[in-house]
Design a protein around this motif. Structure first.
Motif, short mmCIF file in Angstrom:
data_model
loop_
_atom_site.label_atom_id
_atom_site.label_comp_id
_atom_site.label_asym_id
_atom_site.label_seq_id
_atom_site.Cartn_x
_atom_site.Cartn_y
_atom_site.Cartn_z
N ARG A 1 -4.48 -1.80 -0.64
CA ARG A 1 -5.13 -0.95 -1.62
C ARG A 1 -5.32 0.45 -1.06
O ARG A 1 -5.43 0.63 0.15
N THR B 1 -7.62 -1.89 3.05
CA THR B 1 -7.90 -0.83 2.08
C THR B 1 -7.85 0.49 2.83
O THR B 1 -8.59 0.69 3.79
N LEU C 1 0.64 -1.22 -5.38
CA LEU C 1 -0.62 -1.16 -4.65
C LEU C 1 -1.78 -1.03 -5.62
O LEU C 1 -1.64 -0.43 -6.69
N GLY C 2 -2.93 -1.55 -5.24
CA GLY C 2 -4.14 -1.34 -6.03
C GLY C 2 -4.80 -0.03 -5.65
O GLY C 2 -4.59 0.47 -4.54
N ASP D 1 -1.58 -7.20 -1.33
CA ASP D 1 -2.92 -6.73 -1.71
C ASP D 1 -3.38 -5.50 -0.94
O ASP D 1 -4.58 -5.27 -0.80
N ASP E 1 -8.64 2.01 -5.77
CA ASP E 1 -10.09 2.04 -6.03
C ASP E 1 -10.52 3.49 -6.11
O ASP E 1 -10.21 4.27 -5.20
#
Length: 152
Positions: free
Chosen positions: A6, A101, A30-31, A4, A33
């Motif tokens: 990011r 993140t 990877l996420g 998780d 944003d």
């Protein structure tokens, strides 16, 4: 996904860089944003060209503004790691954790002070004297690579 991890982009200015980061994230699991407003339309040709056909594979979340991003990040209990030329800790000496993140600022201006102060950690990519900054997509690749290496 890489535990998780990011990548967050604060009001990105350049569609091609964002597309490259989306492609990187899709390939590495990877996420991403995107904290709006962006300096381009997210349907921009340059974004699609840089991301190629990987954009559809990217785990992309758009946030209408900084407050919306922070609300979601805090609800998820994520640590915010800002990359900044104003930081003192070198990114290779930092201990990354699952769920981090990685935040990158605008190509033209970085992040404002209130965003800088919101970060749980501020990291620096050391550069040769006189160098101003690296391309944001290159920076994201370097730091994400180190985070993935550490997290395993």
């Amino acid at each position: 996904m890489q535990d998780d991890l990011r990548i967050a982009l604060y009001q990105p200015d350049i569609a091609g860089n964002t597309g490259t980061i989306l492609r990187l994230a899709a390939c590495l699991g990877l996420g991403v944003d995107i904290i709006e407003p962006a300096g381009f339309d997210l349907s921009d040709r340059a974004l699609k060209r840089a991301g190629m056909d990987y954009i559809e594979m990217a785990a992309l979340t758009r946030h209408v503004d900084w407050a919306a991003f922070e609300e979601k990040r805090n609800a998820d209990g994520r640590r915010l790691v800002l990359l900044s030329t104003r930081a003192a800790t070198v990114y290779t000496r930092f201990i990354f954790e699952k769920g981090d993140t990685l935040l990158f600022g605008r190509e033209s201006a970085g992040v404002p002070d209130h965003v800088h102060e919101s970060a749980d950690a501020r990291l620096l990519i050391p550069m040769k004297n006189g160098a101003r900054s690296l391309n944001v997509a290159v920076s994201a690749a370097m730091v994400a690579g180190e985070a993935i290496r550490q997290i395993g």
